[in-house]
Design an enzyme around this catalytic site. Structure first.
Site, PDB file in Angstrom:
ATOM      1  N   LYS A 121      -7.020   3.553  46.869  1.00 16.83           N
ATOM      2  CA  LYS A 121      -8.478   3.420  46.797  1.00 16.83           C
ATOM      3  C   LYS A 121      -9.081   3.042  48.129  1.00 16.83           C
ATOM      4  CE  LYS A 121      -9.547   2.906  41.973  1.00 16.83           C
ATOM      5  NZ  LYS A 121     -10.221   2.127  40.928  1.00 16.83           N
ATOM      6  N   LYS A 203      -3.088  14.864  37.758  1.00 12.81           N
ATOM      7  CA  LYS A 203      -3.552  14.267  36.516  1.00 12.81           C
ATOM      8  C   LYS A 203      -5.012  14.669  36.258  1.00 12.81           C
ATOM      9  CE  LYS A 203      -4.213   9.708  34.753  1.00 12.81           C
ATOM     10  NZ  LYS A 203      -4.168   8.273  34.955  1.00 12.81           N
ATOM     11  N   LYS A 206     -11.728  12.343  35.645  1.00 13.11           N
ATOM     12  CA  LYS A 206     -13.167  12.540  35.488  1.00 13.11           C
ATOM     13  C   LYS A 206     -13.874  12.574  36.831  1.00 13.11           C
ATOM     14  CE  LYS A 206     -13.276   7.686  34.307  1.00 13.11           C
ATOM     15  NZ  LYS A 206     -13.063   6.845  33.152  1.00 13.11           N
TER      16      LYS A 206
END
Ligand code: TRP
Length: 338
Positions: A121, A203, A206
């Site tokens: 991140k 994966k 969204k």
């Protein structure tokens, strides 16, 4: 067998949280949320909307507010019963922030630096590598430890965070005296890992810029049909599970989760048929799987008064448990209690 006298064995407590950052995907649903419903029947369940976690990345206030409510409505829509399980919004229970601060002081900088999600991140949000992002696993440990959770259902990406929660619990218990239940990961039966429809090596997410790559739990039936029709497959044309057939494997996994059929049964069903027929069947299965969730969601999300009641009742029940743990911690560390 030996517990013939004394109290009946307490049901094990299971806790999990979902971040209100965008509408969950079919992957979130099949991989986690669908199981919560089953777990809530077998265990003493607590499920929260992890809103505090969500601000480690920038949120638009109006959207954020709406998403928190929306995810609470989703918890109801998947069939969780607020009378049975504790359903709450994390920030409504101040003990989470309070315990997180204390636990920060029992967690090493080096430990947090090794967290792979933090490393990922801090690359994807390079302009905002804030201290909250760094300490995120400690807040997650607080979520878990406050409720003395025995079991935490976690996907692969959260395993390392659960491991840290266990380390922190053990460390505190050893330093003082037994305070926290050391949580175990709960690995679901079928490890449904739903992959992107456009790049089945990745994966389903969204936050993927290509909306055709994911199905959101609230997508309309015709949208679901279109997305599945354009899912990437291969040129072999045979519905079978095999290495190198990631697209088909993914669709088979989805179909299996929705219908309960195993791969051999699916192969038999589509023996001699093409991908067109198979995709139509997968789409139909997904539409039917999500239909009741979407319908219930629409009912709940518009009932603001009911959602407020659920949240208030959940926060009260959650606080009773959380505050007890927090008090013990404060006392053991040596704070003067108010
Ligand atoms: N970090 C989890 C995620 O992003 C969400 C979460 C927050 C969580 N607190 C938790 C999951 C406690 C399990 C237990 O998916």
């Amino acid at each position: 067998m030996e517990q013939t006298t004394q109290q009946p064995a307490r049901k094990k407590r299971i806790l999990s949280c979902i971040q209100p950052s965008g509408i969950p995907t079919l992957g979130n649903y099949l991989g986690a949320l669908k199981n919560w419903k089953t777990l809530a029947d077998d265990f003493d369940g607590a499920f929260a909307v992890a809103d505090l976690h969500a601000i480690t990345v920038r949120q638009d206030p109006a959207k954020f507010r709406q998403q928190i409510t929306s995810v609470l409505a989703l918890l109801l829509a998947i069939g969780l019963d607020p009378e049975k399980s504790i359903l709450f919004i994390q920030s409504h229970v101040p003990a989470h922030s309070q315990l997180a601060w204390v636990l920060n002081c029992y967690t090493q900088f080096g430990e947090m630096s090794r967290m792979t999600q933090f490393k990922d991140k801090s690359q994807s949000h390079a302009d905002n590598v804030n201290v909250g992002l760094f300490a995120y696993p400690v807040l997650m440990a607080a979520d878990i430890l406050l409720y003395q959770a025995d079991l935490v259902p976690v996907g692969a990406d959260q395993k390392q965070h659960l491991e840290i929660a266990r380390d922190i619990a053990q460390r505190f218990n050893t330093l003082y005296s037994p305070t926290f239940t050391v949580p175990e990961p709960y690995i679901g039966k079928q490890g449904a890992r739903v992959m992107s429809l456009q790049d089945p090596m990745k994966k389903m997410s969204k936050s993927d810029p290509n909306p055709k790559s994911f199905i959101s739990v609230f997508d309309a039936p015709e949208v679901i049909v279109k997305k599945i029709r354009s899912a990437v497959t291969d040129s072999e044309g045979a519905v079978r599970y095999a290495d190198g057939k990631d697209g088909i494997n993914n669709l088979m996994g989805i179909y299996s989760c929705c219908t309960g059929l195993d791969y051999a049964q699916i192969e038999a069903e589509f023996q001699g048929k093409g991908y067109g027929d198979f995709k139509a069947a997968v789409a139909e299965a997904v539409v039917e799987e999500l239909r009741p969730v979407r319908e219930r969601y629409e009912r709940y999300v518009n009932d603001k008064a009911y959602l407020r009641d659920v949240a208030a009742q959940g926060a009260e029940r959650a606080s009773r448990i959380a505050d007890r743990t927090l008090q013990k911690v404060m006392k053991k560390v040596g704070f003067v209690l108010p």
